[in-house]
Scaffold this active site. Structure first.
Site, PDB file in Angstrom:
ATOM      1  N   TYR A  21      37.364  13.632 -19.317  1.00  0.00           N
ATOM      2  CA  TYR A  21      36.271  12.836 -19.884  1.00  0.00           C
ATOM      3  C   TYR A  21      36.821  11.589 -20.559  1.00  0.00           C
ATOM      4  CZ  TYR A  21      33.152  16.910 -19.399  1.00  0.00           C
ATOM      5  OH  TYR A  21      32.402  17.961 -18.916  1.00  0.00           O
TER       6      TYR A  21
ATOM      7  N   SER B  46      24.065  20.024 -17.939  1.00  0.00           N
ATOM      8  CA  SER B  46      22.937  19.267 -17.386  1.00  0.00           C
ATOM      9  C   SER B  46      21.614  20.033 -17.503  1.00  0.00           C
ATOM     10  CB  SER B  46      23.181  18.880 -15.927  1.00  0.00           C
ATOM     11  OG  SER B  46      24.201  17.935 -15.827  1.00  0.00           O
TER      12      SER B  46
ATOM     13  N   GLY C  97      18.802  13.832 -17.317  1.00  0.00           N
ATOM     14  CA  GLY C  97      17.728  13.030 -17.882  1.00  0.00           C
ATOM     15  C   GLY C  97      16.430  13.068 -17.109  1.00  0.00           C
TER      16      GLY C  97
ATOM     17  N   LEU D 187      14.408  15.511 -16.519  1.00  0.00           N
ATOM     18  CA  LEU D 187      13.376  16.338 -17.141  1.00  0.00           C
ATOM     19  C   LEU D 187      12.801  15.729 -18.411  1.00  0.00           C
ATOM     20  CD1 LEU D 187      14.967  19.825 -16.460  1.00  0.00           C
ATOM     21  CD2 LEU D 187      12.732  19.040 -15.629  1.00  0.00           C
ATOM     22  N   THR D 188      13.368  14.619 -18.874  1.00  0.00           N
ATOM     23  CA  THR D 188      12.745  13.915 -20.001  1.00  0.00           C
ATOM     24  C   THR D 188      11.521  13.131 -19.541  1.00  0.00           C
ATOM     25  OG1 THR D 188      13.992  11.840 -19.733  1.00  0.00           O
ATOM     26  CG2 THR D 188      15.033  13.609 -21.026  1.00  0.00           C
ATOM     27  N   GLY D 189      11.449  12.841 -18.249  1.00  0.00           N
ATOM     28  CA  GLY D 189      10.359  12.033 -17.709  1.00  0.00           C
ATOM     29  C   GLY D 189      10.643  10.550 -17.686  1.00  0.00           C
ATOM     30  N   LYS D 190      11.832  10.145 -18.171  1.00  0.00           N
ATOM     31  CA  LYS D 190      12.072   8.704 -18.312  1.00  0.00           C
ATOM     32  C   LYS D 190      12.240   7.979 -16.981  1.00  0.00           C
ATOM     33  CE  LYS D 190      17.074   9.216 -19.183  1.00  0.00           C
ATOM     34  NZ  LYS D 190      18.109   9.032 -20.222  1.00  0.00           N
TER      35      LYS D 190
END
Length: 347
Positions: free
Chosen positions: A53, A236, A241, A243-246
């Site tokens: 990372y 994950s 991201g 499932l945040t709807g963004k």
């Protein structure tokens, strides 16, 4: 914050784990420090990182930077005893580490040396192999997975050799427990059996992708986890991201993972937005934040060890932390099951 056992190690970890893979690319060192401190204040006692990372992207220039950021925090704060630290040994093909050689009894001491130096600590609580030497069906490789070229005898011998090296590290006090990542049911079981034969460290956890949209863990791996006390560390859980709807309606926020990585590692498909929409509808009907619903649902799973959450802003982290205060009703859980049947494996 609920606490859960880390396999059969006797170590207890929080049901939420702080992920760190953006520290050093999308997040500065100072932002990483702030995330650590906020997570600890909220009752999280578990931080996950890896020698490769940060990501988004992985590069020769930044690799190892996340461990160094955690090490700088240790140097400044001296709070190593306040939490459980997990890191990972990169596998075959990671050219920025040891020229991409496979994990072996020879690479383990060197990799641990390097991680301990960057992390500025004397020990690692959970040392994980990032992916199997023989390959993996994770990261959308399940669609074309073919194990027919594997050599069982060499795989088992390699496991036994690695367990010997790991046990020597346990004896030296440099690692406390051993975990896997991106593994299969057969692979995990073989590691467990090899540990029983050799006296090496028993697998405590498997870190695989898991979310409302990615449920490969639900069958054979779930059965293995429950029967063998090997918990899942879910990465994950918000599907990068999605499932945040963004990302609904074609939105691509500046600086987001989709902005940096167009297809979200193969997660962006024609079917995924319909599946996301179904889960967003459930959350809206029941007055739930979709982040809380997605994380809270992961926490209900019977094989869950800890759910790894990552954030690139203080607001995202604060929102995710609120998931521990949410209890999903039987009605919500039933609707989630129905949505899963209607939208199976959207990527």
């Amino acid at each position: 914050m609920k606490m859960k056992p880390l396999g059969r190690t006797g170590i207890m970890v929080s049901e939420l784990c702080l992920g760190s893979m953006t520290w050093g690319t999308q997040n500065t060192a100072e932002e990483g420090f702030e995330q650590i401190e906020r997570a600890l204040d909220a009752g999280i006692n578990f931080i996950d990182t890896a020698e490769m990372y940060p990501v988004n992207p992985v590069s020769a220039e930044t690799i190892g930077r996340t461990e160094r950021i955690i090490g700088l925090w240790h140097e400044d704060q001296g709070r190593r005893e306040d939490y459980i630290l997990a890191t990972k040994h990169s596998g075959e093909g990671m050219m920025h580490r040891r020229e991409g050689v496979p994990i072996s009894s020879k690479t383990i001491p060197e990799a641990i040396d390097d991680s301990l130096r960057r992390l500025q600590t004397d020990y690692i609580d959970l040392y994980q192999f990032h992916w199997p030497n023989r390959g993996s069906y994770m990261f959308r490789k399940n669609w074309t997975f073919d194990p027919s070229d594997q050599d069982r005898a060499s795989t088992i011998q390699d496991m036994e050799d690695c367990l010997g090296a790991l046990q020597r590290e346990v004896d030296r006090g440099r690692i406390r427990a051993f975990g896997l990542s991106n593994e299969s049911a057969w692979g995990t079981t073989q590691w467990l059996e090899a540990a029983a034969r050799t006296g090496g460290p028993r697998v405590a956890t498997v870190q695989n992708e898991y979310s409302l949209l990615c449920r490969l863990y639900d069958t054979d791996m779930a059965e293995m986890s429950v029967n063998e006390d090997v918990g899942l560390l879910a990465f994950s859980p918000l599907a990068a991201g999605l499932l945040t709807g963004k990302y609904q309606g074609g939105n691509i926020p500046a600086g987001s993972r989709m902005d940096l990585n167009g297809d979200l590692g193969g997660r962006k498909t024609d079917r995924v937005f319909g599946a996301v929409g179904a889960y967003l509808d459930i959350a809206q009907r029941h007055g739930l934040d979709p982040v809380h619903m997605a994380l809270g649902w992961c926490c209900t799973r019977p094989f869950m060890g800890s759910v790894i959450l990552g954030a690139t802003s203080a607001d995202q982290l604060e929102l995710a932390l609120g998931a521990v205060d949410v209890t999903l009703s039987d009605e919500v859980l039933a609707e989630i099951d129905k949505a899963h049947r209607a939208h199976p494996m959207p990527y």
